[in-house]
Design a protein around this motif. Structure first.
Motif, PDB file in Angstrom:
ATOM      1  N   THR A  90       0.977  -1.250   0.069  1.00 22.50           N
ATOM      2  CA  THR A  90      -0.165  -0.069   0.088  1.00 22.50           C
ATOM      3  C   THR A  90       0.930   1.310   0.089  1.00 22.50           C
ATOM      4  N   ALA A  91       0.522   2.150  -0.644  1.00 22.63           N
ATOM      5  CA  ALA A  91       1.153   3.604  -0.822  1.00 22.63           C
ATOM      6  C   ALA A  91       0.371   4.638   0.110  1.00 22.63           C
ATOM      7  N   ARG A  92      -0.586   4.372   0.880  1.00 22.56           N
ATOM      8  CA  ARG A  92      -1.348   5.333   1.323  1.00 22.56           C
ATOM      9  C   ARG A  92      -1.484   5.381   3.009  1.00 22.56           C
ATOM     10  N   SER A  93      -1.836   6.210   3.633  1.00 24.73           N
ATOM     11  CA  SER A  93      -1.896   6.402   5.039  1.00 24.73           C
ATOM     12  C   SER A  93      -2.889   5.103   5.321  1.00 24.73           C
ATOM     13  N   ARG A  94      -2.807   4.705   6.552  1.00 19.41           N
ATOM     14  CA  ARG A  94      -3.883   3.603   7.030  1.00 19.41           C
ATOM     15  C   ARG A  94      -4.977   4.164   7.762  1.00 19.41           C
ATOM     16  N   SER A  95      -5.965   3.358   7.950  1.00 20.26           N
ATOM     17  CA  SER A  95      -7.161   3.995   8.725  1.00 20.26           C
ATOM     18  C   SER A  95      -6.882   3.264   9.745  1.00 20.26           C
ATOM     19  N   GLN A  96      -7.536   3.787  10.939  1.00 21.29           N
ATOM     20  CA  GLN A  96      -7.505   3.221  12.352  1.00 21.29           C
ATOM     21  C   GLN A  96      -8.242   1.623  12.302  1.00 21.29           C
ATOM     22  N   ALA A  97      -8.913   1.362  11.340  1.00 23.72           N
ATOM     23  CA  ALA A  97      -9.637   0.119  11.310  1.00 23.72           C
ATOM     24  C   ALA A  97      -8.567  -1.070  11.205  1.00 23.72           C
ATOM     25  N   LEU A  98      -7.326  -0.492  10.513  1.00 22.51           N
ATOM     26  CA  LEU A  98      -6.414  -1.721  10.087  1.00 22.51           C
ATOM     27  C   LEU A  98      -5.206  -1.553  10.840  1.00 22.51           C
ATOM     28  N   PRO A  99      -4.266  -2.289  10.868  1.00 21.95           N
ATOM     29  CA  PRO A  99      -2.734  -2.163  11.393  1.00 21.95           C
ATOM     30  C   PRO A  99      -2.090  -0.848  10.874  1.00 21.95           C
ATOM     31  N   THR A 100      -1.296  -0.280  11.613  1.00 21.91           N
ATOM     32  CA  THR A 100      -0.763   1.129  11.301  1.00 21.91           C
ATOM     33  C   THR A 100       0.748   0.890  11.001  1.00 21.91           C
ATOM     34  N   ASP A 101       1.234  -0.502  11.027  1.00 20.17           N
ATOM     35  CA  ASP A 101       2.715  -0.919  10.764  1.00 20.17           C
ATOM     36  C   ASP A 101       2.904  -0.894   9.257  1.00 20.17           C
ATOM     37  N   LEU A 102       3.480   0.063   8.533  1.00 20.21           N
ATOM     38  CA  LEU A 102       3.997  -0.053   7.564  1.00 20.21           C
ATOM     39  C   LEU A 102       5.293  -0.238   7.369  1.00 20.21           C
ATOM     40  N   GLU A 103       5.569  -1.473   6.584  1.00 21.37           N
ATOM     41  CA  GLU A 103       7.126  -1.755   6.829  1.00 21.37           C
ATOM     42  C   GLU A 103       8.004  -1.553   5.509  1.00 21.37           C
ATOM     43  N   LEU A 140       3.204  -3.815   3.622  1.00 25.46           N
ATOM     44  CA  LEU A 140       4.654  -3.162   2.956  1.00 25.46           C
ATOM     45  C   LEU A 140       4.399  -1.765   2.205  1.00 25.46           C
ATOM     46  N   ARG A 141       5.053  -0.781   2.236  1.00 28.12           N
ATOM     47  CA  ARG A 141       5.121   0.419   1.708  1.00 28.12           C
ATOM     48  C   ARG A 141       6.610   0.746   1.174  1.00 28.12           C
ATOM     49  N   ILE A 142       6.572   1.005  -0.154  1.00 23.95           N
ATOM     50  CA  ILE A 142       8.041   1.410  -0.715  1.00 23.95           C
ATOM     51  C   ILE A 142       8.240   2.883  -0.505  1.00 23.95           C
ATOM     52  N   PRO A 143       9.520   3.058   0.226  1.00 25.39           N
ATOM     53  CA  PRO A 143       9.832   4.491   0.497  1.00 25.39           C
ATOM     54  C   PRO A 143      10.189   5.187  -0.710  1.00 25.39           C
ATOM     55  N   SER A 144       9.234   6.132  -1.070  1.00 26.25           N
ATOM     56  CA  SER A 144       9.761   6.984  -2.334  1.00 26.25           C
ATOM     57  C   SER A 144       9.465   8.376  -1.936  1.00 26.25           C
ATOM     58  N   SER A 145      10.139   9.331  -2.915  1.00 27.56           N
ATOM     59  CA  SER A 145      10.218  10.567  -2.733  1.00 27.56           C
ATOM     60  C   SER A 145       8.846  11.426  -2.492  1.00 27.56           C
ATOM     61  N   SER A 146       8.664  12.291  -1.477  1.00 28.81           N
ATOM     62  CA  SER A 146       7.570  12.850  -1.295  1.00 28.81           C
ATOM     63  C   SER A 146       7.125  13.736  -2.453  1.00 28.81           C
ATOM     64  N   CYS A 147       7.924  14.193  -3.203  1.00 26.38           N
ATOM     65  CA  CYS A 147       7.565  14.818  -4.325  1.00 26.38           C
ATOM     66  C   CYS A 147       6.612  14.273  -5.533  1.00 26.38           C
ATOM     67  N   PHE A 225      -6.183 -11.630  15.365  1.00 26.02           N
ATOM     68  CA  PHE A 225      -5.850 -13.035  15.115  1.00 26.02           C
ATOM     69  C   PHE A 225      -4.578 -13.329  14.139  1.00 26.02           C
ATOM     70  N   ASN A 226      -4.523 -12.437  13.278  1.00 28.81           N
ATOM     71  CA  ASN A 226      -3.232 -12.213  12.306  1.00 28.81           C
ATOM     72  C   ASN A 226      -1.984 -11.857  13.138  1.00 28.81           C
ATOM     73  N   ARG A 227      -2.248 -11.044  14.094  1.00 25.80           N
ATOM     74  CA  ARG A 227      -1.157 -10.457  14.861  1.00 25.80           C
ATOM     75  C   ARG A 227      -0.776 -11.654  15.609  1.00 25.80           C
ATOM     76  N   ALA A 228      -1.829 -12.641  16.079  1.00 21.71           N
ATOM     77  CA  ALA A 228      -1.281 -13.428  17.080  1.00 21.71           C
ATOM     78  C   ALA A 228      -0.295 -15.041  16.385  1.00 21.71           C
ATOM     79  N   ASN A 229      -0.288 -14.851  15.194  1.00 22.39           N
ATOM     80  CA  ASN A 229       0.287 -15.822  14.375  1.00 22.39           C
ATOM     81  C   ASN A 229      -0.077 -17.340  15.211  1.00 22.39           C
ATOM     82  N   LEU A 230      -1.376 -17.567  14.781  1.00 19.27           N
ATOM     83  CA  LEU A 230      -1.821 -19.114  15.260  1.00 19.27           C
ATOM     84  C   LEU A 230      -1.343 -19.945  14.708  1.00 19.27           C
TER      85      LEU A 230
END
Length: 266
Positions: A90-103, A140-147, A225-230
């Motif tokens: 994803t390239a966009r900011s995340r909503s609070q309904a989903l994880p905020t960890d963009l790696e 995952l978010r690819i770090p790219s130029s803010s321009c 549950f995804n975070r728990a790695n069952l």
């Protein structure tokens, strides 16, 4: 030679999943860069173009075999069947309904090596929506130029395929590369999906969920549950609990149990 065998084996596990790709030129370019970097599995979810048309083949050049072997499915869950891990881009900011960890790609992509896994890309015009993102465990978010941060679909796939090849050549990836993610799940994603469907059905039945809000609430359960790695054993245990609750409801045992507890001297 041993290094090449190891690299190819590790990349063989990974699927590149394109959700509703609109451009045949992009699909052909994706096939070409996949073959450049040693990846073989291309999954197309409800494509809005002809992946075997002249435009796609022209861009694929010597990777037409990737297009010919590509699997076309109608839904994202179907594309993930048999996978144990999935990363969504994803390239966009995340909503609070989903994880905020963009790696970063180099941090998160090692997690896909050595087991059946998927790397998911969204349509060119909108990216992945929240429903589609909810099927992934990491993001995952690819770090790219803010321009000009927006990357073309084929470019995004190319960056990630390069990083996967780079990481596959590292025989023993270091913890700094993301391999330390604790207790990785060994559960096929369709098994987890079955649990989520059973959970939603039961929660709707007992009135914890309501039809008009169940979608947003279930996203939160998926995140948990995804975070728990069952493990497979843990999913079986959870489904057993749900089945027992369903049995108790069907047998009207809740009333009897409640009366017993009220009568208990404790």
């Amino acid at each position: 030679m041993s290094q090449t065998v190891s690299e190819n084996t590790r990349l063989t596990f990974i699927r590149i999943v394109l959700v509703e790709p609109a451009g045949a030129l992009n699909v052909g370019s994706v096939a070409r860069v996949m073959k450049n970097m040693g990846l073989e599995q291309l999954i197309l979810v409800n494509p809005h173009c002809d992946p075997l048309g002249d435009e796609a083949k022209r861009m694929a050049v010597h990777a037409v075999d990737i297009l010919e072997q590509a699997i076309i499915v109608s839904s994202l869950p179907e594309a993930l069947t048999g996978c144990q891990r999935a990363i969504a881009t994803t390239a966009r900011s995340r909503s609070q309904a989903l994880p905020t960890d963009l790696e970063d790609p180099r941090t998160v992509l090692p997690w896909l090596l050595d087991c059946p896994s998927a790397l998911i890309f969204g349509p060119e015009d909108r990216g992945l929506n929240n429903d589609e993102l909810s099927y992934a465990q990491r993001f995952l978010r690819i770090p790219s130029s803010s321009c000009y941060p927006s990357l073309n679909l084929a470019q995004s796939v190319g960056v990630c395929c390069y990083e996967l090849r780079y990481l596959a050549l590292e025989i023993q990836p270091t913890p700094a590369q993301g391999m330390e993610h604790p207790n990785p799940s060994t559960v096929p994603l369709e098994v987890l999906e079955g649990y989520y469907q059973q959970l939603e059905t039961l929660l709707l039945r007992v009135g914890y969920l309501y039809p008009h809000t169940s979608n947003s609430r279930m996203k939160k359960f998926r995140r948990l549950f995804n975070r728990a790695n069952l493990t497979g054993e843990e999913v079986t245990m959870l489904r057993g609990i749900l089945s027992q609750v369903e049995w108790a409801i069907n047998c009207n045992n809740f009333v009897a149990i409640d009366d017993t507890l009220k009568a208990s001297p404790d």
